[in-house]
Design an enzyme around this catalytic site. Structure first.
Site, short mmCIF file in Angstrom:
data_model
loop_
_atom_site.label_atom_id
_atom_site.label_comp_id
_atom_site.label_asym_id
_atom_site.label_seq_id
_atom_site.Cartn_x
_atom_site.Cartn_y
_atom_site.Cartn_z
N ARG A 174 -0.56 25.09 -19.25
CA ARG A 174 -0.25 25.27 -17.83
C ARG A 174 -0.47 26.73 -17.44
O ARG A 174 -1.03 27.04 -16.40
CB ARG A 174 1.18 24.85 -17.54
N ASP A 203 -3.86 20.09 -21.82
CA ASP A 203 -3.14 19.33 -20.79
C ASP A 203 -4.06 19.15 -19.58
O ASP A 203 -5.21 19.60 -19.59
CB ASP A 203 -1.82 20.03 -20.41
N HIS A 273 -2.39 13.18 -20.06
CA HIS A 273 -2.47 14.64 -19.95
C HIS A 273 -3.85 15.15 -20.41
O HIS A 273 -3.94 16.13 -21.14
CB HIS A 273 -1.35 15.31 -20.78
N ASP A 336 3.04 11.25 -24.49
CA ASP A 336 3.99 11.15 -23.38
C ASP A 336 3.29 10.83 -22.08
O ASP A 336 2.08 11.05 -21.93
CB ASP A 336 4.74 12.48 -23.21
N GLU A 337 4.05 10.34 -21.13
CA GLU A 337 3.66 10.23 -19.73
C GLU A 337 2.20 9.81 -19.57
O GLU A 337 1.40 10.51 -18.97
CB GLU A 337 3.89 11.58 -19.03
N TRP A 410 12.62 13.73 -26.43
CA TRP A 410 12.64 14.68 -25.30
C TRP A 410 13.32 14.14 -24.06
O TRP A 410 13.90 14.89 -23.30
CB TRP A 410 11.23 15.15 -24.95
N TYR A 435 15.33 22.22 -23.00
CA TYR A 435 14.13 22.63 -22.26
C TYR A 435 14.39 24.02 -21.69
O TYR A 435 15.11 24.19 -20.73
CB TYR A 435 13.80 21.61 -21.17
N ASP A 437 12.47 25.74 -20.08
CA ASP A 437 11.89 25.98 -18.75
C ASP A 437 12.92 25.62 -17.67
O ASP A 437 12.66 25.79 -16.49
CB ASP A 437 10.59 25.19 -18.55
N THR A 487 5.29 25.63 -19.18
CA THR A 487 5.01 26.86 -18.43
C THR A 487 4.43 26.62 -17.03
O THR A 487 3.68 27.45 -16.53
CB THR A 487 4.10 27.79 -19.24
C1 TNX Z 1 7.82 16.68 -19.21
S1 TNX Z 1 8.16 16.82 -22.25
C2 TNX Z 1 6.63 16.81 -19.90
C3 TNX Z 1 5.80 18.02 -19.68
C4 TNX Z 1 6.35 18.88 -18.57
C5 TNX Z 1 7.84 19.00 -18.72
C6 TNX Z 1 8.50 19.94 -17.76
C7 TNX Z 1 6.92 16.00 -22.09
C8 TNX Z 1 6.59 15.27 -23.26
N1 TNX Z 1 6.26 15.98 -20.93
O1 TNX Z 1 4.47 17.63 -19.43
O2 TNX Z 1 5.75 20.13 -18.66
O3 TNX Z 1 8.42 17.73 -18.60
O4 TNX Z 1 9.83 20.20 -18.11
#
Ligand code: TNX
Length: 555
Positions: A174, A203, A273, A336-337, A410, A435, A437, A487
């Site tokens: 980031r 990412d 990502h 993730d995601e 997480w 976290y 951040d 970040t």
């Molecule tokens: C979730 S933790 C994400 C990241 C983001 C973060 C911000 C994770 C596996 N995925 O892509 O940067 O939250 O806190």
């Protein structure tokens, strides 16, 4: 008038210097993290001066480096220069500091024993890594400031880490942090007894690792045309931003980390990502693009097309180069995601689901979730053939991966506990409170813009990685914990340091100390001396966290 004032200030300064020199400069072993035992010995103090040598076992390169680092630390802290000397001769010990490998003295591979008597100092470990941890403890025991002699009280100081995995994460996708900044991050980790750097290298917003077979990944995927301002506002700064690490730079960082007994775990996040990679090679996506390296934060719908065989070949090729650069056992494959909307509409992905028999299972697990599991398992097997293991984010628990996958918990602490009961090794990194951040204070208006959330120093300190209801083998599956530094909102090194310091100190105590030995008030009393080391190095930290009343007022 002017001369008189000048004279007075000169005199005051001279007096201050004299006072400092006359002051009893004494070491204090009650450092952060607190050793397991500090037992006084009936003996006079050891006097550490420039006349002392640092002995290390002859022909042991690791111990030679350890000795050189100890010498460097002592000089940074006190200004005294101590020379190093290879010797295995016991008669060389009196009057000196001696580094020793001694399996009888210490039970744990990363444990240490420091023995101080009037006759000398011995720092022992089973391994050079353990000796290095002992060196960090001695370093933190020393007073900061010029000295001609430091008195070390006679004592036996012992410690060993509670957890084998003690991690810090750094997101360089980031925002990009150059090699010197990453090295300083490693220095900070070493001071805190951390041993794993989880390096988030790819990412949606940038691909940061040179891959020779696919040069466009870094050359194209390493750059975005602008970055959103504020929290994903529609306003973009329009400034081209990016950068990447060459393979030589990566090797340099891996070596620098290894010299400090830190393993670097690279993360190549897949199948989501991946927008930066798709921009470089649009044929890796379901729609074929065009794509653009993202200038927003969040979760992008475009992910790798796993219906194409070429995508799997691409991943194997990338991982081949990654494995050459990173010798550690673990490769982090993200997971993730990863939205499934593209896969639902992609004929190739649907064909893959049909060919592999990945239909939805009794409504609990969709076909596309199984497709991610299929993909991840292929990657996992490929890495296993090369003697490597995967770590993935806790979404993997919903994807049928087998228990050789280590899970990073997480979304909270619960998935980690569940994973451990299923037989996965687990690393605890729950977003609250690990976290980094997230905000350090409820008074967010007094803080640099952060992602959101709240993780105060006390919240970090009080986190317990092993859930109370876990028993037997499941407890043993909790390898340790890690704090993550995403970040999106962290644009420069001082800000990154501000977010991790002093929270890394709290993390260090929970990773090293027995839970029953942890005491927040005692930690707060020991913290200022560690902060003096931060100041010596010019590291940025959150000073207000040192005020013990800050949280009392708000809780
Ligand atoms: C979730 S933790 C994400 C990241 C983001 C973060 C911000 C994770 C596996 N995925 O892509 O940067 O939250 O806190």
């Amino acid at each position: 008038m002017y001369t008189r004032r000048l004279l007075i200030s000169c005199l005051t300064a001279a007096l201050a210097v004299l006072a400092a020199m006359a002051l009893d400069q004494r070491a204090d072993y009650r450092v952060v993290p607190l050793p397991d035992a500090i037992n006084g010995i009936k003996s006079a103090d050891f006097k550490l001066t420039e006349a002392c040598l640092i002995n290390y076992p002859t022909a042991n390169r690791d111990m030679e480096r350890n000795a050189a680092m100890l010498s460097e630390y002592v000089e940074e802290l006190t200004g005294m220069h101590l020379s190093t000397r290879p010797t295995v001769n016991a008669k060389d010990r009196p009057g000196n500091v001696t580094l020793l490998i001694d399996p009888k003295a210490v039970a744990h591979d990363e444990g240490y024993r420091i023995l101080v008597t009037a006759r000398g100092v011995e720092i022992s470990g089973r391994t050079p890594a353990g000796v290095f941890q002992g060196i960090q403890v001695l370093r933190k025991s020393l007073p900061v400031g010029p000295a001609a002699m430091v008195a070390l009280p006679a004592a036996q100081v012992e410690g060993q880490p509670r957890f084998g995995y003690r991690g810090m994460h750094l997101d360089c996708a980031r925002h990009f942090f150059g090699v010197p900044a990453v090295k300083r991050y490693l220095d900070i980790m070493a001071l805190h007894g951390m041993n794993q750097l989880h390096w988030h290298l790819t990412d949606d917003q940038g691909w940061r690792i040179e891959i020779k077979k696919y040069p466009r990944l870094a050359e194209v995927g390493g750059w975005r045309n602008g970055t959103t301002l504020g929290h994903n506002s529609p306003v973009n700064d329009g400034i081209r931003y990016g950068g990447y690490y060459t393979q030589d730079e990566i090797r340099d960082i891996v070596r620098y980390a290894a010299d400090r007994y830190i393993t670097v775990i690279p993360e190549v996040d897949m199948p989501g990502h991946m927008l930066a990679a798709l921009t470089a090679y649009p044929e890796l996506g379901c729609t074929g693009g065009p794509y653009e390296v993202w200038g927003l934060w969040g979760v992008a719908d475009d992910v790798l097309c796993v219906g194409r065989d070429h995508t799997l070949q691409f991943i194997r090729d990338v991982l081949d180069e990654v494995m050459q650069l990173f010798p550690g056992e673990y490769i982090h494959i993200g997971g993730d995601e990863s939205p499934r909307v593209r896969w639902q509409q992609c004929p190739r992905c649907q064909q893959r689901i049909a060919d592999e028999g990945l239909q939805s299972r009794d409504g609990r697990q969709g076909a596309e979730a199984r497709l991610q599991g299929w993909f991840t398992t292929r990657v996992q097997r490929y890495l296993a053939q090369h003697g490597r293991r995967i770590i993935g984010w806790d979404e993997l628990l919903g994807c049928d991966v087998d228990t050789t996958a280590t899970i990073m918990s997480w979304t909270g602490a619960e998935p980690g506990a569940r994973g451990a009961m299923l037989g996965h090794d687990v690393i605890m990194t729950p977003n609250t409170p690990l976290y980094f951040d997230h905000y350090q204070s409820r008074e967010t208006w007094n803080e640099p813009t952060a992602f959101g959330g709240l993780a105060t120093l006390r919240m970090v300190y009080e986190f317990e990685p092993v859930a109370a209801h876990l028993t037997g083998a499941a407890r043993g599956h909790i390898l340790g914990a890690q704090a993550n530094l995403w970040t999106e909102y962290i644009t420069c090194e001082p800000q990154a340091q501000y977010m991790v310091l002093p929270r890394m100190a709290a993390l260090a105590e929970l990773l090293w100390m027995r839970p029953e030995a942890r005491d927040y008030a005692d930690f707060m009393a020991r913290l200022p001396r560690l902060v003096e080391v931060y100041r010596l190095h010019g590291w940025t930290y959150r000073a207000r966290s040192l005020n013990p009343d800050e949280e009392k007022d708000k809780n």
